[in-house]
Design a protein around this motif. Structure first.
Motif, PDB file in Angstrom:
ATOM      1  N   THR A   6      37.146 -20.464 -15.664  1.00 11.52           N
ATOM      2  CA  THR A   6      36.788 -19.236 -15.476  1.00 11.52           C
ATOM      3  C   THR A   6      37.145 -18.271 -15.919  1.00 11.52           C
ATOM      4  O   THR A   6      35.897 -17.678 -16.150  1.00 11.52           O
ATOM      5  CB  THR A   6      37.473 -19.027 -13.794  1.00 11.52           C
ATOM      6  OG1 THR A   6      37.501 -20.629 -12.739  1.00 11.52           O
ATOM      7  CG2 THR A   6      36.848 -18.029 -13.089  1.00 11.52           C
ATOM      8  N   ASP A  58      33.951 -16.484 -17.559  1.00 11.30           N
ATOM      9  CA  ASP A  58      32.782 -14.684 -17.393  1.00 11.30           C
ATOM     10  C   ASP A  58      33.138 -13.472 -18.474  1.00 11.30           C
ATOM     11  O   ASP A  58      32.401 -12.941 -18.420  1.00 11.30           O
ATOM     12  CB  ASP A  58      34.376 -14.306 -16.405  1.00 11.30           C
ATOM     13  CG  ASP A  58      33.613 -15.088 -14.736  1.00 11.30           C
ATOM     14  OD1 ASP A  58      32.885 -14.972 -14.406  1.00 11.30           O
ATOM     15  OD2 ASP A  58      34.996 -14.876 -14.179  1.00 11.30           O
ATOM     16  N   GLU A 114      36.500 -26.077  -6.241  1.00 15.31           N
ATOM     17  CA  GLU A 114      36.538 -25.520  -7.069  1.00 15.31           C
ATOM     18  C   GLU A 114      35.484 -25.968  -7.817  1.00 15.31           C
ATOM     19  O   GLU A 114      35.346 -24.353  -8.618  1.00 15.31           O
ATOM     20  CB  GLU A 114      38.452 -25.258  -7.074  1.00 15.31           C
ATOM     21  CG  GLU A 114      38.511 -26.076  -7.974  1.00 15.31           C
ATOM     22  CD  GLU A 114      39.253 -27.572  -6.512  1.00 15.31           C
ATOM     23  OE1 GLU A 114      40.284 -28.081  -7.135  1.00 15.31           O
ATOM     24  OE2 GLU A 114      39.377 -27.554  -5.592  1.00 15.31           O
ATOM     25  N   GLU A 135      32.226 -25.043  -7.610  1.00 14.57           N
ATOM     26  CA  GLU A 135      31.637 -23.496  -7.110  1.00 14.57           C
ATOM     27  C   GLU A 135      32.046 -23.181  -8.485  1.00 14.57           C
ATOM     28  O   GLU A 135      31.080 -21.568  -8.997  1.00 14.57           O
ATOM     29  CB  GLU A 135      33.038 -22.795  -6.611  1.00 14.57           C
ATOM     30  CG  GLU A 135      32.696 -21.188  -6.331  1.00 14.57           C
ATOM     31  CD  GLU A 135      33.940 -20.697  -5.776  1.00 14.57           C
ATOM     32  OE1 GLU A 135      33.853 -19.575  -5.462  1.00 14.57           O
ATOM     33  OE2 GLU A 135      34.936 -21.131  -4.968  1.00 14.57           O
ATOM     34  N   LEU A 136      32.500 -23.359  -9.407  1.00 14.56           N
ATOM     35  CA  LEU A 136      32.205 -23.052 -10.848  1.00 14.56           C
ATOM     36  C   LEU A 136      31.245 -22.961 -11.716  1.00 14.56           C
ATOM     37  O   LEU A 136      30.501 -22.305 -12.229  1.00 14.56           O
ATOM     38  CB  LEU A 136      33.910 -22.862 -11.904  1.00 14.56           C
ATOM     39  CG  LEU A 136      33.475 -22.574 -12.718  1.00 14.56           C
ATOM     40  CD1 LEU A 136      33.504 -21.075 -13.296  1.00 14.56           C
ATOM     41  CD2 LEU A 136      34.736 -23.297 -13.953  1.00 14.56           C
ATOM     42  N   GLU A 165      28.338 -23.885 -10.412  1.00 10.54           N
ATOM     43  CA  GLU A 165      27.095 -23.140  -9.852  1.00 10.54           C
ATOM     44  C   GLU A 165      26.729 -21.450 -10.198  1.00 10.54           C
ATOM     45  O   GLU A 165      25.808 -21.166  -9.957  1.00 10.54           O
ATOM     46  CB  GLU A 165      27.443 -23.198  -7.814  1.00 10.54           C
ATOM     47  CG  GLU A 165      26.920 -24.452  -7.473  1.00 10.54           C
ATOM     48  CD  GLU A 165      25.440 -25.059  -7.215  1.00 10.54           C
ATOM     49  OE1 GLU A 165      25.128 -24.594  -7.894  1.00 10.54           O
ATOM     50  OE2 GLU A 165      25.703 -26.218  -6.764  1.00 10.54           O
ATOM     51  N   ARG A 166      28.288 -20.908  -9.772  1.00 11.98           N
ATOM     52  CA  ARG A 166      28.227 -20.179 -10.642  1.00 11.98           C
ATOM     53  C   ARG A 166      28.119 -19.742 -11.494  1.00 11.98           C
ATOM     54  O   ARG A 166      26.710 -18.456 -12.461  1.00 11.98           O
ATOM     55  CB  ARG A 166      29.544 -19.125 -10.166  1.00 11.98           C
ATOM     56  CG  ARG A 166      30.236 -18.801  -8.964  1.00 11.98           C
ATOM     57  CD  ARG A 166      31.176 -17.972  -9.386  1.00 11.98           C
ATOM     58  NE  ARG A 166      31.963 -17.374 -10.088  1.00 11.98           N
ATOM     59  CZ  ARG A 166      32.664 -16.948 -11.221  1.00 11.98           C
ATOM     60  NH1 ARG A 166      34.396 -17.308 -10.721  1.00 11.98           N
ATOM     61  NH2 ARG A 166      33.183 -15.807 -11.706  1.00 11.98           N
ATOM     62  N   HIS A 167      27.843 -20.355 -13.065  1.00 13.80           N
ATOM     63  CA  HIS A 167      27.697 -20.716 -14.328  1.00 13.80           C
ATOM     64  C   HIS A 167      26.506 -21.488 -14.015  1.00 13.80           C
ATOM     65  O   HIS A 167      27.163 -22.394 -15.023  1.00 13.80           O
ATOM     66  CB  HIS A 167      27.769 -20.778 -15.085  1.00 13.80           C
ATOM     67  CG  HIS A 167      28.977 -19.667 -14.811  1.00 13.80           C
ATOM     68  ND1 HIS A 167      29.218 -18.343 -15.530  1.00 13.80           N
ATOM     69  CD2 HIS A 167      30.769 -19.233 -14.509  1.00 13.80           C
ATOM     70  CE1 HIS A 167      29.526 -17.511 -15.413  1.00 13.80           C
ATOM     71  NE2 HIS A 167      30.955 -18.418 -14.818  1.00 13.80           N
TER      72      HIS A 167
END
Length: 335
Positions: free
Chosen positions: A243, A247, A275, A278-279, A281-283
């Motif tokens: 993560t 970032d 979890e 979610e990661l 989907e964020r990237h």
């Protein structure tokens, strides 16, 4: 009223599951070795058959940068690199095998394959010169560099010569060359050793990410391996480490090949882990799938389709990106 709400939620869940089940995934295999550790292969025609059977439209294809020695004192030829204590050694001719296999293909078949150049010693500061020579010998053929073996548990222990590090001088020259030719680099660099329960080797990966911002790195298996799993099962520090790196470093991409499937992406009941969903989907552009098969392709379709339960947990657009498009968009032809 409460019962109506429960029914509404149940209907929504059923609709979501049905929508996921109806998805027709097409794949790009971002991590595939045409040969095994003896530089042998079932052949590119068998690979094409397996790709067609598994809805795999595109494949990264590379050799294996080392060859397993059949030692004089061993009466039986080993079947795998870990079959006995004989070493492995750097083997540049692996790229010649890949180039020859690509020449067998017609133009339409050729478009499905994306060769990566891997046959060099990552401890040798001549490596970048060798890679440049190979690029010039086959202009337009190579679309990436790797898989580069650095920290790789038992392979590292068996490799003749010094242990490669992702942050050594020789590889710094390779990363500069990759940026010059706009080639992505697939790097195998384990996050830790078999017994240390901390990100022991993180600095070796993070230094090149920081020092080479114009080089695109694909981190093979996100620093995991089956040997690590045998000793540690699950690395509880993997998710926070990945993560933070995503970032901090926009030039980092993650290869979700087979050692990531369990215990990270799917739980013991083969349900996607929230979890990791979610990661991704964020990237949504930074993850890709790989089989990591070596030389034989009977399990290729099954290996890629094993990711479907995780893909089904993602939004549909992101799922299709991870399954197929993200790998293609990292290649020089797409840029």
């Amino acid at each position: 009223m409460f019962n109506i709400q429960k029914c509404f939620v149940a209907v929504c869940l059923i609709a979501t599951i049905a929508s996921a089940q109806a998805r027709d995934y097409r794949y790009s295999d971002a991590h595939l070795h045409l040969v095994d550790f003896f530089q042998e292969s079932a052949g590119v025609s068998k690979l094409i058959e397996a790709m067609d059977a598994g809805n795999i439209d595109h494949a990264m294809v590379s050799g294996i940068p080392v060859a397993k020695k059949w030692h004089e004192n061993e009466p039986k030829r080993p079947r795998y690199y870990a079959g006995d204590d004989a070493p492995v050694y750097w083997y540049s001719a692996t790229d010649v095998i890949i180039a020859a296999a690509m020449e067998e293909l017609d133009e339409q078949q050729r478009k499905r394959f994306h060769p990566f150049l891997s046959g060099f010693n990552p401890n040798d500061k001549n490596a970048a010169t060798h890679i440049r020579r190979m690029l010039e010998l086959n202009p337009g053929l190579w679309q990436g560099i790797g898989e580069i073996f650095t920290r790789h548990d038992d392979i590292t222990a068996l490799t003749e010569g010094d242990t490669p590090r992702a942050n050594n001088e020789a590889l710094a020259k390779v990363y500069h060359l990759a940026a010059e030719f706009d080639l992505p680099v697939m790097l195998h660099s384990n996050l830790t050793s078999k017994r240390e329960r901390n990100p022991l080797y993180l600095a070796e990966l993070e230094e090149p990410l920081r020092n080479h911002p114009h080089t695109r790195f694909i981190w093979a298996h996100a620093g995991t391996s089956m040997e690590l799993h045998r000793h540690q099962e699950e690395l509880d520090f993997l998710l926070p480490t990945v993560t933070r790196l995503l970032d901090d470093y926009p030039n980092l991409y993650i290869d979700l090949s087979w050692t990531m499937l369990r215990p990270y992406l799917l739980d013991k009941d083969d349900k996607p882990r929230a979890e990791w969903l979610e990661l991704v989907e964020r990237h949504p552009t930074r993850f890709m799938l790989g089989s990591d098969v070596v030389g034989r392709f009977d399990s290729l379709a099954e290996g890629m389709q094993a990711f479907d339960p995780f893909l089904d947990g993602l939004s549909e657009k992101v799922a299709h990106r991870v399954a197929r498009e993200n790998f293609l968009e990292i290649l020089p032809a797409k840029r």
